[in-house]
Design a protein around this motif. Structure first.
Motif, mmCIF file in Angstrom:
data_model
loop_
_atom_site.group_PDB
_atom_site.id
_atom_site.type_symbol
_atom_site.label_atom_id
_atom_site.label_comp_id
_atom_site.label_asym_id
_atom_site.label_seq_id
_atom_site.Cartn_x
_atom_site.Cartn_y
_atom_site.Cartn_z
ATOM 1 N N THR A 12 -55.606 -65.892 13.416
ATOM 2 C CA THR A 12 -56.565 -65.549 12.360
ATOM 3 C C THR A 12 -55.833 -65.275 11.056
ATOM 4 O O THR A 12 -54.850 -64.541 11.037
ATOM 5 C CB THR A 12 -57.372 -64.294 12.748
ATOM 6 O OG1 THR A 12 -58.009 -64.526 14.003
ATOM 7 C CG2 THR A 12 -58.414 -63.967 11.701
ATOM 8 N N LEU A 13 -56.340 -65.882 9.992
ATOM 9 C CA LEU A 13 -55.806 -65.650 8.658
ATOM 10 C C LEU A 13 -56.974 -65.341 7.738
ATOM 11 O O LEU A 13 -57.912 -66.129 7.625
ATOM 12 C CB LEU A 13 -55.053 -66.888 8.146
ATOM 13 C CG LEU A 13 -54.518 -66.834 6.716
ATOM 14 C CD1 LEU A 13 -53.519 -65.694 6.537
ATOM 15 C CD2 LEU A 13 -53.895 -68.172 6.337
ATOM 16 N N ARG A 63 -58.697 -69.402 13.216
ATOM 17 C CA ARG A 63 -59.776 -69.011 12.314
ATOM 18 C C ARG A 63 -59.168 -68.622 10.972
ATOM 19 O O ARG A 63 -58.268 -67.788 10.920
ATOM 20 C CB ARG A 63 -60.553 -67.830 12.894
ATOM 21 C CG ARG A 63 -61.320 -68.200 14.157
ATOM 22 C CD ARG A 63 -61.735 -67.005 14.975
ATOM 23 N NE ARG A 63 -60.667 -66.163 15.489
ATOM 24 C CZ ARG A 63 -59.903 -66.428 16.569
ATOM 25 N NH1 ARG A 63 -60.067 -67.547 17.229
ATOM 26 N NH2 ARG A 63 -58.985 -65.592 16.973
ATOM 27 N N VAL A 64 -59.691 -69.230 9.913
ATOM 28 C CA VAL A 64 -59.254 -68.903 8.558
ATOM 29 C C VAL A 64 -60.500 -68.554 7.752
ATOM 30 O O VAL A 64 -61.473 -69.318 7.757
ATOM 31 C CB VAL A 64 -58.502 -70.072 7.887
ATOM 32 C CG1 VAL A 64 -58.102 -69.712 6.457
ATOM 33 C CG2 VAL A 64 -57.291 -70.470 8.704
ATOM 34 N N ALA A 65 -60.480 -67.413 7.089
ATOM 35 C CA ALA A 65 -61.596 -66.995 6.235
ATOM 36 C C ALA A 65 -61.074 -66.751 4.833
ATOM 37 O O ALA A 65 -60.156 -65.955 4.640
ATOM 38 C CB ALA A 65 -62.252 -65.729 6.777
ATOM 39 N N ALA A 66 -61.635 -67.457 3.875
ATOM 40 C CA ALA A 66 -61.284 -67.275 2.466
ATOM 41 C C ALA A 66 -62.423 -66.516 1.793
ATOM 42 O O ALA A 66 -63.585 -66.932 1.865
ATOM 43 C CB ALA A 66 -61.068 -68.622 1.790
ATOM 44 N N GLN A 67 -62.102 -65.406 1.153
ATOM 45 C CA GLN A 67 -63.119 -64.581 0.503
ATOM 46 C C GLN A 67 -63.534 -65.204 -0.816
ATOM 47 O O GLN A 67 -62.698 -65.471 -1.676
ATOM 48 C CB GLN A 67 -62.569 -63.178 0.250
ATOM 49 C CG GLN A 67 -63.586 -62.200 -0.223
ATOM 50 C CD GLN A 67 -64.615 -61.888 0.854
ATOM 51 O OE1 GLN A 67 -64.273 -61.740 2.015
ATOM 52 N NE2 GLN A 67 -65.857 -61.796 0.485
ATOM 53 N N SER A 68 -64.816 -65.441 -0.971
ATOM 54 C CA SER A 68 -65.359 -65.967 -2.214
ATOM 55 C C SER A 68 -66.224 -64.895 -2.857
ATOM 56 O O SER A 68 -66.070 -63.708 -2.572
ATOM 57 C CB SER A 68 -66.152 -67.250 -1.941
ATOM 58 O OG SER A 68 -66.573 -67.831 -3.159
ATOM 59 N N ALA A 113 -60.479 -77.556 2.354
ATOM 60 C CA ALA A 113 -59.235 -78.318 2.516
ATOM 61 C C ALA A 113 -58.483 -77.904 3.777
ATOM 62 O O ALA A 113 -57.948 -78.749 4.503
ATOM 63 C CB ALA A 113 -58.341 -78.135 1.286
ATOM 64 N N ILE A 114 -58.455 -76.607 4.055
ATOM 65 C CA ILE A 114 -57.791 -76.127 5.275
ATOM 66 C C ILE A 114 -58.528 -76.648 6.499
ATOM 67 O O ILE A 114 -57.903 -77.087 7.471
ATOM 68 C CB ILE A 114 -57.691 -74.585 5.280
ATOM 69 C CG1 ILE A 114 -56.738 -74.113 4.177
ATOM 70 C CG2 ILE A 114 -57.225 -74.084 6.648
ATOM 71 C CD1 ILE A 114 -56.747 -72.610 3.952
ATOM 72 N N GLN A 115 -59.867 -76.645 6.456
ATOM 73 C CA GLN A 115 -60.648 -77.161 7.580
ATOM 74 C C GLN A 115 -60.315 -78.629 7.844
ATOM 75 O O GLN A 115 -60.151 -79.036 8.993
ATOM 76 C CB GLN A 115 -62.152 -76.995 7.316
ATOM 77 C CG GLN A 115 -63.039 -77.572 8.406
ATOM 78 C CD GLN A 115 -62.818 -76.916 9.764
ATOM 79 O OE1 GLN A 115 -62.625 -75.705 9.848
ATOM 80 N NE2 GLN A 115 -62.834 -77.697 10.823
ATOM 81 N N ASP A 124 -58.566 -76.812 17.432
ATOM 82 C CA ASP A 124 -59.850 -76.150 17.579
ATOM 83 C C ASP A 124 -59.866 -74.951 16.641
ATOM 84 O O ASP A 124 -58.871 -74.245 16.501
ATOM 85 C CB ASP A 124 -60.045 -75.644 19.011
ATOM 86 C CG ASP A 124 -60.326 -76.772 19.978
ATOM 87 O OD1 ASP A 124 -60.931 -77.783 19.546
ATOM 88 O OD2 ASP A 124 -59.952 -76.656 21.149
ATOM 89 N N GLY A 125 -61.011 -74.726 16.025
ATOM 90 C CA GLY A 125 -61.133 -73.575 15.153
ATOM 91 C C GLY A 125 -61.947 -73.902 13.925
ATOM 92 O O GLY A 125 -62.606 -74.932 13.849
ATOM 93 N N ALA A 126 -61.880 -73.019 12.957
ATOM 94 C CA ALA A 126 -62.674 -73.188 11.746
ATOM 95 C C ALA A 126 -62.030 -72.481 10.569
ATOM 96 O O ALA A 126 -61.424 -71.428 10.718
ATOM 97 C CB ALA A 126 -64.077 -72.634 11.960
ATOM 98 N N ALA A 127 -62.193 -73.084 9.408
ATOM 99 C CA ALA A 127 -61.832 -72.452 8.142
ATOM 100 C C ALA A 127 -63.119 -72.349 7.346
ATOM 101 O O ALA A 127 -63.831 -73.343 7.156
ATOM 102 C CB ALA A 127 -60.792 -73.268 7.390
ATOM 103 N N VAL A 128 -63.461 -71.153 6.915
ATOM 104 C CA VAL A 128 -64.720 -70.912 6.217
ATOM 105 C C VAL A 128 -64.483 -70.061 4.978
ATOM 106 O O VAL A 128 -63.470 -69.377 4.870
ATOM 107 C CB VAL A 128 -65.744 -70.197 7.137
ATOM 108 C CG1 VAL A 128 -66.076 -71.045 8.351
ATOM 109 C CG2 VAL A 128 -65.236 -68.826 7.565
ATOM 110 N N ALA A 129 -65.443 -70.109 4.070
ATOM 111 C CA ALA A 129 -65.462 -69.200 2.927
ATOM 112 C C ALA A 129 -66.583 -68.203 3.168
ATOM 113 O O ALA A 129 -67.632 -68.548 3.706
ATOM 114 C CB ALA A 129 -65.694 -69.973 1.633
#
Length: 161
Positions: A12-13, A63-68, A113-115, A124-129
């Motif tokens: 997780t990032l 899992r990557v979550a970017a705060q918007s 872009a990360i996704q 497997d996984g997801a990158a989301v904002a």
């Protein structure tokens, strides 16, 4: 510089930093010469994600979550296509609020872009904002949210109390 060999995978990032700026204040440069709002809110995240990509690639489910922020809706598409405003020369006519808005729109583009990179690597996984909605944070005070939104909110400090 990250040394990926021998390091444990990262599952997780969370890319969450926020620096605002006064709606009437001047833009400032970092020691690297980049505009500071863009460097803190976007460029630093992109660099960290790139450095950690080898460790993320080792995860069974990343899992990557970017705060918007809702401020992203104030960013103009033409500005995002032309230049994300990483240098002071590029933002000479932009306000710090414009930079903040572009940086938060950029966070959504970064997550996308990360996704794509995760999918291309077969991971497997997801990158989301994510968008926290209106939250009482120091960023609101930094760019005087009430003034920036044209008086649609009460005094920023009163909002926090």
């Amino acid at each position: 510089h990250m040394r990926a060999s021998g390091s444990a995978p990262i599952d997780t990032l969370v890319l969450n930093a926020g620096r605002g700026g006064s709606s009437s204040g001047a833009n400032a440069a970092s020691v690297d010469g980049a505009e500071v709002i863009m460097q803190v809110n976007l460029l630093g995240h992109a660099l960290l994600a790139a450095e950690l990509l080898p460790l993320l690639n080792r995860s069974g489910f990343v899992r990557v979550a970017a705060q918007s922020s809702g401020a992203r809706f104030n960013a103009r598409e033409a500005d995002l296509r032309a230049d994300l405003g990483s240098s002071l020369a590029a933002v000479a006519r932009a306000s710090p609020w414009d930079q903040y808005s572009k940086s938060k729109a950029g966070a959504c583009l970064l997550a996308s872009a990360i996704q794509r990179r995760l999918a291309a690597a077969g991971l497997d996984g997801a990158a989301v904002a994510s968008d926290p909605g209106l939250a009482a944070t120091g960023v609101n005070v930094q760019h005087d949210l009430a003034a920036t939104l044209g008086g649609r909110l009460p005094d920023t400090k009163a909002l926090h109390d």
